[in-house]
Enzyme design. Sequence first.
Site, PDB file in Angstrom:
ATOM      1  N   CYS A 116      -9.674  -0.895  15.445  1.00  0.00           N
ATOM      2  CA  CYS A 116      -9.969  -2.322  15.623  1.00  0.00           C
ATOM      3  C   CYS A 116      -9.983  -2.736  17.094  1.00  0.00           C
ATOM      4  O   CYS A 116     -10.631  -3.713  17.444  1.00  0.00           O
ATOM      5  CB  CYS A 116      -8.952  -3.173  14.903  1.00  0.00           C
ATOM      6  SG  CYS A 116      -8.580  -2.609  13.244  1.00  0.00           S
ATOM      7  N   GLU A 159     -13.835 -12.938  -4.722  1.00  0.00           N
ATOM      8  CA  GLU A 159     -12.554 -12.662  -5.382  1.00  0.00           C
ATOM      9  C   GLU A 159     -11.349 -13.082  -4.552  1.00  0.00           C
ATOM     10  O   GLU A 159     -10.242 -13.151  -5.061  1.00  0.00           O
ATOM     11  CB  GLU A 159     -12.447 -11.181  -5.764  1.00  0.00           C
ATOM     12  CG  GLU A 159     -12.399 -10.206  -4.606  1.00  0.00           C
ATOM     13  CD  GLU A 159     -13.780  -9.717  -4.196  1.00  0.00           C
ATOM     14  OE1 GLU A 159     -14.746 -10.470  -4.377  1.00  0.00           O
ATOM     15  OE2 GLU A 159     -13.882  -8.583  -3.699  1.00  0.00           O
ATOM     16  N   SER A 163      -7.054   2.218  -2.037  1.00  0.00           N
ATOM     17  CA  SER A 163      -5.828   1.471  -2.305  1.00  0.00           C
ATOM     18  C   SER A 163      -6.218   0.108  -2.852  1.00  0.00           C
ATOM     19  O   SER A 163      -7.168  -0.502  -2.378  1.00  0.00           O
ATOM     20  CB  SER A 163      -5.043   1.300  -1.018  1.00  0.00           C
ATOM     21  OG  SER A 163      -4.080   0.289  -1.189  1.00  0.00           O
ATOM     22  N   GLU A 165       0.842  -1.199   0.000  1.00  0.00           N
ATOM     23  CA  GLU A 165       0.000   0.000   0.000  1.00  0.00           C
ATOM     24  C   GLU A 165       0.880   1.253   0.000  1.00  0.00           C
ATOM     25  O   GLU A 165       0.572   2.243  -0.661  1.00  0.00           O
ATOM     26  CB  GLU A 165      -0.892  -0.029   1.241  1.00  0.00           C
ATOM     27  CG  GLU A 165      -1.949   1.042   1.270  1.00  0.00           C
ATOM     28  CD  GLU A 165      -3.011   0.763   2.347  1.00  0.00           C
ATOM     29  OE1 GLU A 165      -2.860  -0.236   3.076  1.00  0.00           O
ATOM     30  OE2 GLU A 165      -3.954   1.541   2.440  1.00  0.00           O
ATOM     31  N   LYS A 170     -15.041  -9.052   9.156  1.00  0.00           N
ATOM     32  CA  LYS A 170     -14.042  -9.920   8.508  1.00  0.00           C
ATOM     33  C   LYS A 170     -14.680 -11.233   8.064  1.00  0.00           C
ATOM     34  O   LYS A 170     -14.219 -11.866   7.127  1.00  0.00           O
ATOM     35  CB  LYS A 170     -12.877 -10.206   9.459  1.00  0.00           C
ATOM     36  CG  LYS A 170     -11.922  -9.034   9.629  1.00  0.00           C
ATOM     37  CD  LYS A 170     -10.967  -8.870   8.454  1.00  0.00           C
ATOM     38  CE  LYS A 170     -10.128  -7.614   8.604  1.00  0.00           C
ATOM     39  NZ  LYS A 170      -9.490  -7.208   7.343  1.00  0.00           N
ATOM     40  N   GLU A 184     -15.904 -10.366   4.781  1.00  0.00           N
ATOM     41  CA  GLU A 184     -14.799 -10.176   3.829  1.00  0.00           C
ATOM     42  C   GLU A 184     -14.271 -11.529   3.343  1.00  0.00           C
ATOM     43  O   GLU A 184     -14.013 -11.710   2.147  1.00  0.00           O
ATOM     44  CB  GLU A 184     -13.678  -9.373   4.493  1.00  0.00           C
ATOM     45  CG  GLU A 184     -12.583  -8.945   3.527  1.00  0.00           C
ATOM     46  CD  GLU A 184     -11.392  -8.299   4.236  1.00  0.00           C
ATOM     47  OE1 GLU A 184     -11.032  -8.730   5.344  1.00  0.00           O
ATOM     48  OE2 GLU A 184     -10.816  -7.355   3.669  1.00  0.00           O
ATOM     49  N   CYS A 198      -7.966  -1.464   4.513  1.00  0.00           N
ATOM     50  CA  CYS A 198      -7.810  -2.585   5.461  1.00  0.00           C
ATOM     51  C   CYS A 198      -9.098  -2.924   6.184  1.00  0.00           C
ATOM     52  O   CYS A 198      -9.277  -4.043   6.626  1.00  0.00           O
ATOM     53  CB  CYS A 198      -6.758  -2.255   6.503  1.00  0.00           C
ATOM     54  SG  CYS A 198      -5.180  -1.829   5.795  1.00  0.00           S
ATOM     55  N   GLU A 238       2.376   1.816  -3.399  1.00  0.00           N
ATOM     56  CA  GLU A 238       1.331   2.369  -4.262  1.00  0.00           C
ATOM     57  C   GLU A 238       1.191   3.876  -4.014  1.00  0.00           C
ATOM     58  O   GLU A 238       1.152   4.674  -4.965  1.00  0.00           O
ATOM     59  CB  GLU A 238       0.031   1.639  -3.919  1.00  0.00           C
ATOM     60  CG  GLU A 238      -1.120   1.894  -4.848  1.00  0.00           C
ATOM     61  CD  GLU A 238      -2.412   1.266  -4.308  1.00  0.00           C
ATOM     62  OE1 GLU A 238      -2.375   0.579  -3.271  1.00  0.00           O
ATOM     63  OE2 GLU A 238      -3.451   1.496  -4.939  1.00  0.00           O
TER      64      GLU A 238
END
Lengths: 419, 107
Positions: A393, A237, A189, A139, A229, A232, A169, A142
């Site tokens: 978190c 993908e 990102s 990241e 999560k 996720e 994230c 990038e």
Amino acid sequence: MQGLRPQELAEIIAIDRKKCKGCDACKAFCPTDAVTGKYGAVHRVDGERCLFCGQCLVNCPFGAPQDTVDIVDKVIARLKDGRTTVVAAIAPAVRVAVGEEFGLEPGALVTGQLLGALQTAGFKILDTNFAADLCIMEEGSELITKIRHYALGEAAGHAPGPLPQFTSCCPAWVRYAELYCPQLLPHMSSAKSPLMMAGALAKTYGATEVWRTNPENVFVVGVMPCTAKKFEASRPEFASAAAYWHKRGSAGSYPDVDVVLTTRDLARLLKKLNINLTAAAEFSDADNPLARYSGAGTIFGNTGGVMEAALRTAHFVITGQELAALELNPVRGLKGVKAAGVTLRDAKTGREITVKVAVVHGIKENLGPIVDEVVAGRSPYHFIEVMNCPGGCVNGGGQPINPMGTSWLDKYKAILPWS
Amino acid sequence: MATYDYVEKAIKITRREFLGVVGVGAAILWTGAYAATDLVQDRTKYIKLRAAGLYRDDAKAAARQSHNNAAVGEMYKKFAGKPLSPLAEELFHTRYVDRSKLGGMRS
């Protein structure tokens, strides 16, 4: 169902109608108004609007919202079947909270005992903190490419995505952007979250270099402070490892991360296996490279932590020198929106640039103005960190529950709960 | 025959006024109680203690920057090449979905 793709988990948070008192406390914390039901009547969660962040769950005074995805027994079965390499990917915020479930003070740092207890249970370790370091490399690179291209005028092979760059994230933030501000998606990102990198890495590099086993036998368990999560991990993908092996001639289809346990789920699992965290032997897997992490990786669990970690590395890459003072106090603490500027002298061109950053936590309270600026094209920032949960978190929806609620950042909210 | 000359005291406050006064009083007590518990119990305690735990973990780490994590460097050397290499793009990067186009979201 709308807003969801077929393979994705459609319902994670559900309100237990026997426990709900209709008090509206959950609505005060829901970032997307996904809780429906009149004051005094039983409430329910609309899965299409829900980010699965679990803030209602950790703040309900009656414990009515439930995490409905319970895979503790499935993980125990995998641990005991003798064929599977069960890999635990442990998030930073788990190590300062899981102790609460075993009677320790909040904030007690139990990395050694936690990893030791997981090893006793039969897990192999891939610390998500390692993947967080990896995430900063990807990241951060990038971001540096974009800064060099747009701010320092360096030619790039192909035009990189637009600035400001948003962190990617937080799965609840990603879902929020996908649902409610899709015009921001080019700004995100492209780096996966640390857990998803950990999954892809465990079933490629981890399988061949560290555990020396067939990637199909690797079962990756995310141990996360987060209910989002779970969603996720179900996104279709995230099967890059299977695609990688497919190109190299082996069939088989499996997700990068098989299941996710929250901090609470992990405590239940350890208790079911009669493992006492406080009495666990310290971790003894020092020769496992995937369990090593830097200080930058571990602060990912705090609001401002991803930013601080990224700036430490960006400073080194752009100026060629380490930051003199590593603690970036302007991005620490519980202020809703934190902004900072860091002036860097580019070692290549000698030009100076002030990298402007912003940190947002608590989407419900603080995100609006930042997003409006970006949409209107007048955002002064280069890099913006967003975490859905107030405090980051460490206060995620998968953390141990305190009946007083943990997200009352604004005091007036405690006095006027409906405001 | 005995006479009863007891007269009930006239009520000077109506039912509505009574409810109003009690209501306001209760509201004052309620806010006061909330403010008092706020003084006793710092509601941000959990976040602060947990965050402090992670900052302690950072302060005692041998390497404190991601690029100084030797194990990450070793992984790039043996496996992914360098950040943003084609293999890194394949395994460590992703795309996003415009969910507002997935079908009639109620807004």
